[in-house]
Scaffold this motif. Structure first.
Motif, PDB file in Angstrom:
ATOM      1  N   ASN A 161       0.454 -39.637 -26.641  1.00  0.00           N
ATOM      2  CA  ASN A 161       0.562 -40.367 -27.910  1.00  0.00           C
ATOM      3  C   ASN A 161       0.441 -41.869 -27.663  1.00  0.00           C
ATOM      4  O   ASN A 161       0.787 -42.373 -26.584  1.00  0.00           O
ATOM      5  N   HIS A 162      -0.011 -42.583 -28.672  1.00  0.00           N
ATOM      6  CA  HIS A 162       0.032 -44.043 -28.597  1.00  0.00           C
ATOM      7  C   HIS A 162       1.493 -44.461 -28.390  1.00  0.00           C
ATOM      8  O   HIS A 162       2.397 -43.849 -28.972  1.00  0.00           O
ATOM      9  N   PRO A 163       1.738 -45.468 -27.539  1.00  0.00           N
ATOM     10  CA  PRO A 163       3.128 -45.873 -27.280  1.00  0.00           C
ATOM     11  C   PRO A 163       3.916 -46.203 -28.550  1.00  0.00           C
ATOM     12  O   PRO A 163       5.131 -46.107 -28.560  1.00  0.00           O
ATOM     13  N   LEU A 164       3.232 -46.595 -29.611  1.00  0.00           N
ATOM     14  CA  LEU A 164       3.931 -46.954 -30.843  1.00  0.00           C
ATOM     15  C   LEU A 164       3.880 -45.841 -31.893  1.00  0.00           C
ATOM     16  O   LEU A 164       4.305 -46.042 -33.032  1.00  0.00           O
ATOM     17  N   ALA A 165       3.371 -44.668 -31.518  1.00  0.00           N
ATOM     18  CA  ALA A 165       3.364 -43.537 -32.454  1.00  0.00           C
ATOM     19  C   ALA A 165       4.800 -43.189 -32.814  1.00  0.00           C
ATOM     20  O   ALA A 165       5.695 -43.224 -31.966  1.00  0.00           O
ATOM     21  N   GLY A 166       5.026 -42.872 -34.079  1.00  0.00           N
ATOM     22  CA  GLY A 166       6.358 -42.494 -34.544  1.00  0.00           C
ATOM     23  C   GLY A 166       7.298 -43.662 -34.751  1.00  0.00           C
ATOM     24  O   GLY A 166       8.458 -43.474 -35.123  1.00  0.00           O
TER      25      GLY A 166
END
Ligand code: ZN
Length: 161
Positions: free
Chosen positions: A129-134
């Motif tokens: 996931n993108h590190p900033l996902a969620g």
């Protein structure tokens, strides 16, 4: 209002120069302090949609605090992007630990970014996931410049430096 002043609000097809500070979970994770303001063409999806939609009408020197929900930023966390890889596939010199960031190559030679999530007996769970996902993103933005886009910038759909 003079023509110069009319030009000084954020609207579509203007090149915006903006300082920003990004806070996630109470921690500043990114800012333009050292890199200088970012330039982008408003209305062309150059920046994340949840931020772009909130800056319309802003003037030069105006500062605004904007919270962008995860779904309007880098998306929700996708459990399907947590993948177990056998430990034997990692070179022995890599010291695996949770949070370690890795660059991998897929079969087509494309570079993928992943972080070590957890380490099991036989396998390592990687998070693609993108590190900033969620994550909800809290921006503090200041508009530092507004100008008309050139024809070339309009044709390309982005700002030129
Ligand atoms: Zn271009």
């Amino acid at each position: 209002m003079s023509e110069a002043q009319e030009n000084k609000r954020v609207e579509d097809n203007k090149v915006i120069s903006m300082d920003y500070e990004l806070t996630v979970d109470g921690e500043v994770v990114d800012s333009s302090k050292e890199s200088g303001p970012i330039d982008f063409l408003q209305g062309h999806g150059n920046i994340i949609p949840g931020l772009e939609s909130e800056i319309y009408g802003m003037e030069v020197d105006e500062t605004r605090e904007i919270t962008v929900a995860a779904k309007d930023a880098y998306g929700e966390m996708d459990p399907a992007r947590l993948i177990d890889i056998p430990k034997s596939e990692f070179p022995p010199e890599i010291e695996l630990k949770p949070g370690l960031e890795l660059q991998l190559r897929d079969r087509n030679g494309e570079i993928l970014y992943a972080r070590v999530d957890t380490i099991g007996e036989e396998s390592v769970k990687l998070d693609f996931n993108h590190p900033l996902a969620g994550k909800d993103l809290h921006f503090k933005v200041t508009i530092v410049g507004i100008r008309d886009a050139t024809d070339e910038e309009m044709a390309h759909g982005h700002a030129h430096g």
